[in-house]
Scaffold this motif. Structure first.
Motif, PDB file in Angstrom:
ATOM      1  N   ALA A   4      -1.214  -2.828   5.603  1.00 53.89           N
ATOM      2  CA  ALA A   4      -1.973  -2.089   4.591  1.00 53.89           C
ATOM      3  C   ALA A   4      -3.084  -1.254   5.225  1.00 53.89           C
ATOM      4  CB  ALA A   4      -2.549  -3.055   3.560  1.00 53.89           C
TER       5      ALA A   4
ATOM      6  N   PHE B  79       3.419  -4.806   0.807  1.00 54.39           N
ATOM      7  CA  PHE B  79       2.279  -5.312   1.540  1.00 54.39           C
ATOM      8  C   PHE B  79       2.018  -6.787   1.249  1.00 54.39           C
ATOM      9  CE2 PHE B  79       0.545  -0.738   1.740  1.00 54.39           C
ATOM     10  CZ  PHE B  79       1.116  -0.551   2.989  1.00 54.39           C
TER      11      PHE B  79
ATOM     12  N   THR C 119      -2.157   0.988  -1.759  1.00 48.54           N
ATOM     13  CA  THR C 119      -1.878  -0.301  -1.111  1.00 48.54           C
ATOM     14  C   THR C 119      -1.416  -1.350  -2.124  1.00 48.54           C
ATOM     15  OG1 THR C 119      -4.227  -0.869  -1.306  1.00 48.54           O
ATOM     16  CG2 THR C 119      -3.493   0.095   0.780  1.00 48.54           C
TER      17      THR C 119
END
Length: 495
Positions: A227, A220, A213
């Motif tokens: 995410a 993101f 992530t």
């Protein structure tokens, strides 16, 4: 005697030449003759055979016709009949079959010229429908658009007890759904369990487990709400591996799919950098609705009578339609049979349907949409008042290349104001324009999908590459593979 023989031979030669362009019916008077004319349609030549008796058009018949019957049926029935009735080769085009209508008229004009009919008289007899008096209708809900979305919305509303009127701009129902190839993506874990996960699919799932992530390439920072989808997907994959420990991909490991995987494909499939450097992504709420409800909607269509196959026994039918990114594609009865089922279901539910009736203006009162002004093909104005609201399901704007080019923020020089389309001709952005006229906001008008496998000559899908992505290898003129065939359609198109 020699002169007589020469004269007879000359007459026979003249008759043979005339016979190349016309024929005489032996069962009628000598003045009853048929003549032919040909013009190019969307799918090939259109040939018209015109019968002329004593200088009058008595019959017009299409003897060569390759157009899509479901889209052109009204034009085929109406235009020849009007030519006979009004003694002309110029009549109104049929909405949704403009190209075909004009081709029929060109071919008929060629036949009329061959018949020696007076062009000035034919032009003077040109027929154009005239508008009737304005009308006002009232209902609870109006649906604008009679394609798959519009019919489904109308059926659903009527099933809930609403009074519904559906208006369709074209001469036939179906819209862009009529052109769809019968491919429907939905997460179907039961059907997936009947398949075997391939080694390539296992490699893809492994690659998802390696994602982080914190990876800047996933963007993101701009779209933090996505995410959690990656986190959930990695959990789903790990649980799947645990449940199938000891099994081997390509041998005995069952197929896999999940809501999170579908949503991840929606995210990466829609994550794009625009020409100005800005990144865009799909709306996560809409993506969730799509991923979670696709199978239920598919089965709902099956309950209406559409040919579908899901859950138990459907594993062997799953495939990967070009651009889908995973073998979750379900087949369904497409084309005219699909529209026939939806039309029957709509009428059974009490929906009132009007074709050749185009929405033109949304009516508002105190910031609320309360109706729509529509116009019939003959110009008759209809005001439709609603007590509940208006549903716009009139399709996109890709049959309006100038509009696509005007709002484009992605394709740049790859797109022109004359780019061909796979869409039906009625998809000109009418509903979008109506909404914008009353101040509605728009989303993602700057990205139109390009079909990498459509015909470069006509824009149609029927004359091009179209099959399961797993059955294709894309190579260049040097025999080198230049793109991942499982990639998104815009990636394939840009390649």
């Amino acid at each position: 005697m020699k002169k007589i023989l020469i004269l007879v031979l000359s007459v026979l030669m003249m008759l043979s030449v005339v016979a190349c362009s016309s024929t005489t019916d032996n069962n009628s008077s000598a003045s009853s003759t048929t003549f032919t004319g040909t013009s190019s349609g969307m799918q090939g030549p259109i040939t018209v055979e015109m019968t002329v008796e004593d200088g009058k058009i008595t019959n017009v018949e299409l003897t060569e016709f390759n157009e899509t019957a479901s889209l052109t049926s009204v034009a085929v029935d109406r235009i020849p009949a009007q030519m006979v009735e009004y003694q002309t080769t110029t009549v109104d085009v049929v909405t949704g079959a403009t190209f075909t209508s004009n081709a029929i008229m060109r071919a008929a004009t060629e036949a009329a010229v061959a018949a020696g009919l007076d062009k000035e008289t034919l032009n003077a007899n040109a027929y154009h429908a005239t508008a009737a008096d304005d009308e006002t209708w009232s209902t609870e809900i109006v649906v604008i658009g009679g394609g798959g979305a519009g019919l489904s919305a109308a059926i659903s509303a009527a099933q809930e007890g609403a009074e519904v009127i559906l208006i369709e701009k074209g001469s036939v129902l179906g819209g862009n759904t009529m052109m769809a190839g019968g491919a429907y993506n939905a997460v179907d874990t039961i059907a997936q369990s009947e398949t075997i996960l391939t080694e390539a699919q296992k490699h893809t799932l492994d690659s998802y487990l390696k994602l982080s992530t914190s990876d800047e390439k996933l963007h993101f920072e701009e779209f933090p709400e996505w995410a959690n989808v990656l986190t959930q997907l990695q959990t789903d994959i790990k649980n799947y591996y645990t449940a199938n420990e000891g099994k081997t991909a390509g041998v005995d490991m069952p197929g896999f799919d999940s809501i999170s995987l579908h949503m991840w494909h929606i995210y990466v499939g829609g994550l794009r950098q625009m020409n100005d450097g800005e990144w865009i992504a799909s709306n996560i709420e809409l993506a969730t609705t799509l991923a979670e409800n696709s199978l239920e909607s598919y089965d709902w269509a099956g309950e209406l009578g559409v040919g579908t196959a899901s859950k138990e026994g459907a594993g062997e039918t799953l495939y990967t339609v070009l651009g889908a990114m995973w073998p979750r594609t379900h087949s369904y009865t497409a084309g005219q049979p699909l529209i026939d089922v939806l039309k029957t279901a709509a009428e059974k539910a009490g929906v009132t349907i009007y074709t050749e009736t185009a929405g033109t203006t949304l009516l508002t009162e105190d910031g609320k949409v309360v109706g729509v002004i529509a116009e019939k093909a003959d110009g008759t104005k209809i005001t439709i008042d609603t007590s509940v609201g208006v549903i716009i399901a009139s399709g996109g704007y890709c049959a309006n290349p100038a509009m696509v080019k005007e709002y484009d923020e992605y394709w740049g020089d790859d797109l022109s104001a004359t780019t061909l389309t796979t869409n039906v001709g009625t998809n000109e952005g009418d509903g979008i324009s109506m909404a914008m006229d009353i101040g509605a906001a728009t989303v993602d008008l700057g990205v139109a999908q390009m079909m990498p496998s459509s015909s470069p000559l006509k824009g149609t899908m029927t004359d091009a590459i179209w099959s399961d992505a797993s059955e294709q290898i894309w190579i260049d003129g040097n025999g080198k593979r230049f793109v991942n065939e499982y990639a998104e359609r815009d990636v394939l198109a840009k390649a």
